[in-house]
Design a protein around this motif. Structure first.
Motif, PDB file in Angstrom:
ATOM      1  N   LYS A 180       0.808  -1.219   0.000  1.00 44.15           N
ATOM      2  CA  LYS A 180       0.000   0.000   0.000  1.00 44.15           C
ATOM      3  C   LYS A 180       0.845   1.273   0.000  1.00 44.15           C
ATOM      4  N   ILE A 181       2.127   1.166   0.355  1.00 45.31           N
ATOM      5  CA  ILE A 181       2.953   2.376   0.426  1.00 45.31           C
ATOM      6  C   ILE A 181       3.517   2.765  -0.940  1.00 45.31           C
ATOM      7  N   LYS A 182       3.427   1.847  -1.929  1.00 42.53           N
ATOM      8  CA  LYS A 182       3.771   2.141  -3.327  1.00 42.53           C
ATOM      9  C   LYS A 182       5.201   2.649  -3.492  1.00 42.53           C
ATOM     10  N   ILE A 183       6.136   1.915  -2.929  1.00 40.05           N
ATOM     11  CA  ILE A 183       7.553   2.263  -3.056  1.00 40.05           C
ATOM     12  C   ILE A 183       8.179   1.358  -4.111  1.00 40.05           C
ATOM     13  N   LYS A 184       8.903   1.974  -5.038  1.00 40.98           N
ATOM     14  CA  LYS A 184       9.581   1.212  -6.084  1.00 40.98           C
ATOM     15  C   LYS A 184      11.033   0.975  -5.683  1.00 40.98           C
ATOM     16  N   ALA A 185      11.491  -0.251  -5.866  1.00 39.17           N
ATOM     17  CA  ALA A 185      12.880  -0.599  -5.531  1.00 39.17           C
ATOM     18  C   ALA A 185      13.809  -0.043  -6.603  1.00 39.17           C
ATOM     19  N   THR A 186      14.462   1.052  -6.303  1.00 36.20           N
ATOM     20  CA  THR A 186      15.402   1.680  -7.231  1.00 36.20           C
ATOM     21  C   THR A 186      16.715   1.944  -6.509  1.00 36.20           C
ATOM     22  N   LYS A 187      17.718   2.345  -7.252  1.00 33.99           N
ATOM     23  CA  LYS A 187      18.999   2.697  -6.654  1.00 33.99           C
ATOM     24  C   LYS A 187      18.829   3.951  -5.810  1.00 33.99           C
ATOM     25  N   ILE A 188      19.360   3.913  -4.596  1.00 33.29           N
ATOM     26  CA  ILE A 188      19.211   5.048  -3.676  1.00 33.29           C
ATOM     27  C   ILE A 188      20.035   6.235  -4.153  1.00 33.29           C
ATOM     28  N   LYS A 189      19.360   7.359  -4.303  1.00 31.93           N
ATOM     29  CA  LYS A 189      20.050   8.580  -4.732  1.00 31.93           C
ATOM     30  C   LYS A 189      19.328   9.771  -4.136  1.00 31.93           C
ATOM     31  N   ILE A 190      20.017  10.483  -3.252  1.00 30.24           N
ATOM     32  CA  ILE A 190      19.440  11.666  -2.604  1.00 30.24           C
ATOM     33  C   ILE A 190      20.033  12.917  -3.229  1.00 30.24           C
ATOM     34  N   VAL A 191      19.173  13.859  -3.604  1.00 31.24           N
ATOM     35  CA  VAL A 191      19.671  15.113  -4.162  1.00 31.24           C
ATOM     36  C   VAL A 191      20.498  15.838  -3.116  1.00 31.24           C
ATOM     37  N   SER A 192      21.510  16.579  -3.543  1.00 30.43           N
ATOM     38  CA  SER A 192      22.512  17.126  -2.623  1.00 30.43           C
ATOM     39  C   SER A 192      21.919  18.031  -1.544  1.00 30.43           C
ATOM     40  N   GLU A 193      20.985  18.936  -1.914  1.00 32.30           N
ATOM     41  CA  GLU A 193      20.429  19.853  -0.932  1.00 32.30           C
ATOM     42  C   GLU A 193      19.694  19.084   0.156  1.00 32.30           C
ATOM     43  N   LEU A 194      18.954  18.082  -0.257  1.00 33.17           N
ATOM     44  CA  LEU A 194      18.184  17.300   0.689  1.00 33.17           C
ATOM     45  C   LEU A 194      19.104  16.469   1.568  1.00 33.17           C
ATOM     46  N   ASN A 195      20.171  15.990   0.998  1.00 33.15           N
ATOM     47  CA  ASN A 195      21.085  15.107   1.714  1.00 33.15           C
ATOM     48  C   ASN A 195      21.660  15.785   2.959  1.00 33.15           C
ATOM     49  N   PHE A 196      22.061  17.077   2.825  1.00 34.61           N
ATOM     50  CA  PHE A 196      22.633  17.784   3.965  1.00 34.61           C
ATOM     51  C   PHE A 196      21.585  17.997   5.050  1.00 34.61           C
ATOM     52  N   GLN A 197      20.395  18.449   4.658  1.00 31.17           N
ATOM     53  CA  GLN A 197      19.332  18.674   5.635  1.00 31.17           C
ATOM     54  C   GLN A 197      18.944  17.365   6.319  1.00 31.17           C
ATOM     55  N   PHE A 198      18.822  16.337   5.516  1.00 37.43           N
ATOM     56  CA  PHE A 198      18.413  15.026   6.016  1.00 37.43           C
ATOM     57  C   PHE A 198      19.416  14.501   7.033  1.00 37.43           C
ATOM     58  N   GLY A 199      20.699  14.594   6.685  1.00 43.61           N
ATOM     59  CA  GLY A 199      21.742  14.094   7.570  1.00 43.61           C
ATOM     60  C   GLY A 199      21.806  14.851   8.874  1.00 43.61           C
ATOM     61  N   ASP A 200      21.674  16.187   8.824  1.00 41.79           N
ATOM     62  CA  ASP A 200      21.716  16.990  10.044  1.00 41.79           C
ATOM     63  C   ASP A 200      20.607  16.593  11.008  1.00 41.79           C
ATOM     64  N   MET A 201      19.410  16.436  10.486  1.00 43.07           N
ATOM     65  CA  MET A 201      18.293  16.082  11.350  1.00 43.07           C
ATOM     66  C   MET A 201      18.438  14.674  11.916  1.00 43.07           C
ATOM     67  N   VAL A 202      18.939  13.765  11.100  1.00 46.44           N
ATOM     68  CA  VAL A 202      19.144  12.384  11.550  1.00 46.44           C
ATOM     69  C   VAL A 202      20.069  12.351  12.754  1.00 46.44           C
ATOM     70  N   PHE A 203      21.250  13.006  12.643  1.00 47.43           N
ATOM     71  CA  PHE A 203      22.213  12.970  13.735  1.00 47.43           C
ATOM     72  C   PHE A 203      21.676  13.657  14.984  1.00 47.43           C
ATOM     73  N   LEU A 204      20.946  14.752  14.813  1.00 46.49           N
ATOM     74  CA  LEU A 204      20.370  15.437  15.964  1.00 46.49           C
ATOM     75  C   LEU A 204      19.382  14.535  16.691  1.00 46.49           C
ATOM     76  N   LEU A 205      18.502  13.887  15.944  1.00 52.33           N
ATOM     77  CA  LEU A 205      17.522  12.990  16.540  1.00 52.33           C
ATOM     78  C   LEU A 205      18.193  11.800  17.216  1.00 52.33           C
ATOM     79  N   VAL A 206      19.220  11.285  16.582  1.00 55.76           N
ATOM     80  CA  VAL A 206      19.943  10.133  17.138  1.00 55.76           C
ATOM     81  C   VAL A 206      20.526  10.474  18.496  1.00 55.76           C
ATOM     82  N   TYR A 207      21.262  11.568  18.577  1.00 54.07           N
ATOM     83  CA  TYR A 207      21.934  11.924  19.818  1.00 54.07           C
ATOM     84  C   TYR A 207      20.949  12.240  20.937  1.00 54.07           C
TER      85      TYR A 207
END
Length: 221
Positions: A180-207
């Motif tokens: 039901k979530i309709k996710i296609k199995a493709t090669k993982i590729k994050i656009v550069s702008e999103l990658n920085f924002q995504f990574g910052d939030m991930v590490f903050l939440l982790v810690y």
């Protein structure tokens, strides 16, 4: 949605009652003690990546980017779950438990991190897809599956059946909703702008989450 949540809570209470009927009180007490230790750690299963999935997919209108974010979270979340499981198993050998079976239960239940994380990101994706009906029924279905499993398995296998039920219920619920979530199995590729924002939030939440649960565990022991 409200009724589904109410019924899910009722089913959860019914599952607890069933467990009391088929499992020795002392064994059930040790099992619940061990399960509560894992419950403290469950919020950081996947190192909080499911929170970032909700945050950044909601801000992104590109379907392809949302697809990549989900696969990114799935891949690295599962890897982090395996790391956490290794840490739990390793540290369990250095802790002197008061109860005989506690270490065994904690080691086995540590594998709950994987299906719990998978089920959580699937529910998150349902919310992101605005499939509120499926999201509401996901908890209901999980509770129903858990009740059925615990009724059958604890009757035959007592506390071991309870453990199997805990591990299998999120797996079966995930399999039901994954299409039901309709996710296609493709090669993982994050656009550069999103990658920085995504990574910052991930590490903050982790810690933040890791510190919170670490102190809870210290108090608990």
């Amino acid at each position: 949605m409200f009724l589904a949540t109410i019924f899910a809570k009722i089913l959860s209470l019914a599952a607890s009652w069933v467990a009391l009927q088929f499992i020795d009180n002392q064994d059930l007490g040790v099992l619940l003690f061990s399960y509560n230790v894992i419950v403290f750690i469950l919020p950081i299963s996947g190192l909080g990546l499911h929170q970032s999935l909700l945050r950044f997919s909601a801000l992104n209108n590109n379907t392809e980017d949302k697809n990549h974010i989900f696969l990114y979270v799935l891949k690295y979340g599962l890897i982090s779950c395996l790391v956490l499981i290794s840490i739990i198993i390793s540290t369990s050998f250095f802790i002197s438990f008061q109860f005989e079976k506690a270490q065994f239960f904690i080691i086995i239940l540590s594998f709950l991190l994987i299906p719990a994380f998978l089920f959580e990101i699937i529910k998150t994706q349902l919310r992101l897809n605005h499939d509120n009906k499926s999201y509401a029924y996901s908890e209901f279905l999980y509770s129903l599956i858990f009740l059925i499993l615990i009724t059958v398995l604890t009757y035959y296998y007592q506390e071991n059946g309870y453990i199997i039920s805990l591990l299998l219920a999120p797996v079966l619920a995930s399999l039901f909703f994954i299409k039901k979530i309709k996710i296609k199995a493709t090669k993982i590729k994050i656009v550069s702008e999103l990658n920085f924002q995504f990574g910052d939030m991930v590490f903050l939440l982790v810690y933040l989450t890791l510190l919170h649960n670490y102190f809870l565990l210290l108090i608990f022991y």
